[in-house]
Motif scaffolding. Structure first.
Motif, short mmCIF file in Angstrom:
data_model
loop_
_atom_site.label_atom_id
_atom_site.label_comp_id
_atom_site.label_asym_id
_atom_site.label_seq_id
_atom_site.Cartn_x
_atom_site.Cartn_y
_atom_site.Cartn_z
N ALA A 193 0.83 -1.21 0.00
CA ALA A 193 0.00 0.00 0.00
C ALA A 193 0.86 1.26 0.00
N ARG A 194 1.96 1.21 0.73
CA ARG A 194 2.86 2.37 0.77
C ARG A 194 3.55 2.58 -0.57
N ILE A 195 3.88 1.50 -1.25
CA ILE A 195 4.48 1.62 -2.59
C ILE A 195 3.48 2.24 -3.56
N ARG A 196 2.23 1.77 -3.53
CA ARG A 196 1.20 2.32 -4.42
C ARG A 196 0.97 3.80 -4.15
N ALA A 197 1.04 4.18 -2.87
CA ALA A 197 0.79 5.58 -2.50
C ALA A 197 1.84 6.52 -3.08
N ARG A 198 3.00 5.98 -3.45
CA ARG A 198 4.06 6.81 -4.01
C ARG A 198 3.92 6.98 -5.52
N GLY A 199 2.92 6.35 -6.11
CA GLY A 199 2.70 6.51 -7.55
C GLY A 199 2.84 5.20 -8.29
N PRO A 200 2.73 5.24 -9.62
CA PRO A 200 2.79 4.01 -10.42
C PRO A 200 4.09 3.24 -10.24
N ILE A 201 5.21 3.96 -10.03
CA ILE A 201 6.49 3.32 -9.78
C ILE A 201 7.16 4.02 -8.60
N ALA A 202 7.99 3.28 -7.87
CA ALA A 202 8.67 3.85 -6.70
C ALA A 202 10.05 3.23 -6.59
N VAL A 229 6.99 -1.66 -9.04
CA VAL A 229 5.78 -1.31 -9.77
C VAL A 229 4.60 -1.95 -9.06
N GLY A 230 3.82 -1.13 -8.36
CA GLY A 230 2.71 -1.63 -7.57
C GLY A 230 1.34 -1.23 -8.07
N GLU A 231 1.28 -0.47 -9.17
CA GLU A 231 0.00 -0.10 -9.77
C GLU A 231 -0.33 -1.12 -10.85
N ALA A 232 -1.53 -1.67 -10.80
CA ALA A 232 -1.89 -2.78 -11.67
C ALA A 232 -1.75 -2.46 -13.16
N ALA A 233 -2.29 -1.33 -13.59
CA ALA A 233 -2.26 -1.00 -15.01
C ALA A 233 -0.83 -0.77 -15.50
N ALA A 245 17.02 -1.50 -12.81
CA ALA A 245 16.25 -2.69 -12.50
C ALA A 245 14.80 -2.35 -12.17
N ILE A 246 13.90 -3.26 -12.49
CA ILE A 246 12.47 -3.11 -12.24
C ILE A 246 12.00 -4.32 -11.43
N LEU A 247 11.29 -4.06 -10.35
CA LEU A 247 10.80 -5.11 -9.46
C LEU A 247 9.28 -5.20 -9.59
N ALA A 248 8.79 -6.33 -10.04
CA ALA A 248 7.34 -6.54 -10.16
C ALA A 248 6.76 -6.78 -8.78
N ALA A 249 5.95 -5.84 -8.29
CA ALA A 249 5.34 -5.95 -6.97
C ALA A 249 3.94 -6.56 -7.12
N TYR A 250 3.91 -7.87 -7.29
CA TYR A 250 2.65 -8.56 -7.57
C TYR A 250 1.62 -8.37 -6.45
N ALA A 251 2.05 -8.52 -5.21
CA ALA A 251 1.10 -8.41 -4.10
C ALA A 251 0.47 -7.03 -4.05
N ALA A 252 1.27 -5.99 -4.29
CA ALA A 252 0.75 -4.62 -4.27
C ALA A 252 -0.22 -4.39 -5.42
N ASN A 261 -1.96 -6.54 -7.09
CA ASN A 261 -3.18 -7.35 -6.97
C ASN A 261 -4.22 -6.72 -6.06
N ARG A 262 -3.78 -5.80 -5.21
CA ARG A 262 -4.72 -5.13 -4.30
C ARG A 262 -4.89 -3.65 -4.66
N ASP A 263 -4.64 -3.33 -5.90
CA ASP A 263 -4.78 -1.95 -6.36
C ASP A 263 -6.25 -1.55 -6.32
N HIS A 264 -6.57 -0.54 -5.53
CA HIS A 264 -7.96 -0.09 -5.39
C HIS A 264 -8.50 0.50 -6.69
#
Length: 393
Positions: A14-23, A36-40, A301-308, A310-313
């Motif tokens: 949730a904190r990663i998503r709050a920082r924007g599409p990428i952090a 990357v924690g934003e689904a789209a 490097a890019i890290l796929a944050a799947y858990a974040a 998957n819970r994108d509001h």
């Protein structure tokens, strides 16, 4: 900095998503990556040809000598198989195993999986640790039979796989584990060369030995390592969380038993709600990539944050953090997306579709033997499961 022990995976997401599409985040060992924690955005990047998985060709930090084999996650980026391949190399390596995981070939495994689950349920103690006695051995047994792994190598392979997913492992432990793992897989190849059978290891060895251009020896070893690692860890955690979700959400279990929900609904929602692999290292920008006013520089490097993701509001609304099988939008990224979409996803889904109803039909009074708050999570950010699931029936 990401928590190497994964104590609060979803809060961190949730904190990663709050920082924007990428952090920009820091992984263990001080290695930085764009999470990357934003689904789209994640879905777009996973299918973007400007994003590679080949660290040797496209990761600037590795080329500059900033990352060595002592980095705890080095094995994730150093292997030579389709997991880390790019472009034509990826297509070549994936084609060697794709035919073994078609829908038809996977469906043909149903009777064998049913026998495995029935045997495990026959032997289930009461009380039982449902992770150790069921969620773990089902996929281990399936993948080991599929690849013809002899009994005397299974325990060692299991132990080394556990360390691969331990993001808090020390550099010394990680290096020693990698050496032991490669030794075990070399033993497996030697064994199957002497005693070939009707299994995927023998098929890969034949492709290697009959056509020098099909597969190098290191690629053969690393391809086996990939399947016997990824081939069970995701499914173990899928079964783990599906079982605990239903035991802690009796209303949803009643809906399944009443036929209002399907087991497929449970499987897909579990994959979304509790991504079995919360973060997947790593991908790399082959050129500058601009996203919402921020640029991922070439070679980063890019890290796929799947858990974040998957819970994108933005995708799942206000109930994104709720276990809700049958929700209108079941989209998740737990098996990836694009050309690197998990080749074993149909097998994982089939195992869950067999193992879950078998367990709950056999033991209708199944319940946790501890409070949900006492279920301890694995101490890693690479694997999302419990250390144990004490239960009684």
């Amino acid at each position: 900095m990401l928590d190497a022990e994964g104590v609060d995976i979803h809060g961190e997401g949730a904190r990663i998503r709050a920082r924007g599409p990428i952090a920009l985040v820091e992984m263990p060992g001080g290695v930085r990556a764009w999470a990357v924690g934003e689904a789209a955005t994640l879905r777009a990047l996973l299918a973007d040809p400007r994003v590679s998985k080949d660290a040797r060709r496209h990761w600037g930090a590795l080329a500059r000598g900033e990352v060595s084999e002592e980095w705890p996650l080095f094995l994730w980026v150093s292997v030579r198989n389709m997991f880390t391949a790019y472009g034509a190399e990826h297509r070549r390596l994936r084609s060697l195993t794709a035919s073994a995981f078609t829908a038809r070939r996977t469906a043909a495994l149903r009777p064998e999986i049913e026998r495995i689950t029935a045997d495990l349920l026959d032997a289930l103690p009461n009380p039982a640790d449902l992770r150790a006695h069921y969620a773990y051995p089902v996929p281990i047994e399936v993948i080991c039979r599929l690849f013809g792994v002899p009994d005397d190598l299974r325990a060692g392979i299991k132990e080394t796989v556990d360390v691969v997913f331990d993001s808090a492992a020390t550099p010394e432990v990680a290096v020693a584990n990698a050496q032991r793992m490669y030794g075990l897989f070399e033993e497996l190849v030697a064994h199957k060369r002497e005693r070939p059978g009707d299994d995927l290891t023998s098929s890969l060895i034949a492709a290697r030995d009959e056509d020098d251009g099909a597969l190098t020896e290191p690629e053969l070893i690393d391809t086996l390592r990939l399947f016997l690692t990824a081939g069970h860890e995701t499914t173990v955690n899928l079964l783990d969380h599906a079982i605990t979700a239903l035991l802690t959400h009796p209303d949803q279990l009643r809906r399944v038993r009443a036929g209002d929900l399907t087991w497929s609904d449970v499987v897909e929602e579990t994959l979304r709600w509790q991504a079995p692999v919360p973060y997947l290292p790593l991908r790399y920008a082959t050129e500058d990539i601009a996203i919402d006013g921020v640029t991922i520089p070439r070679g980063d490097a890019i890290l796929a944050a799947y858990a974040a993701a998957n819970r994108d509001h933005a995708l799942h609304g206000d109930t994104a953090d709720v276990f809700e099988p049958g929700r209108p939008h079941q989209q998740h990224h737990s098996f990836g997306h694009g050309v690197h979409h998990c080749i074993g996803a149909p097998l994982a889904r089939l195992e869950a579709a067999i193992a879950l109803p078998a367990l709950f039909d056999r033991f209708p009074d199944l319940e946790l033997a501890v409070s949900p708050a006492e279920l301890a999570r694995l101490r890693t950010f690479l694997s999302n499961g419990h250390t144990a699931i004490p239960a009684r029936y």
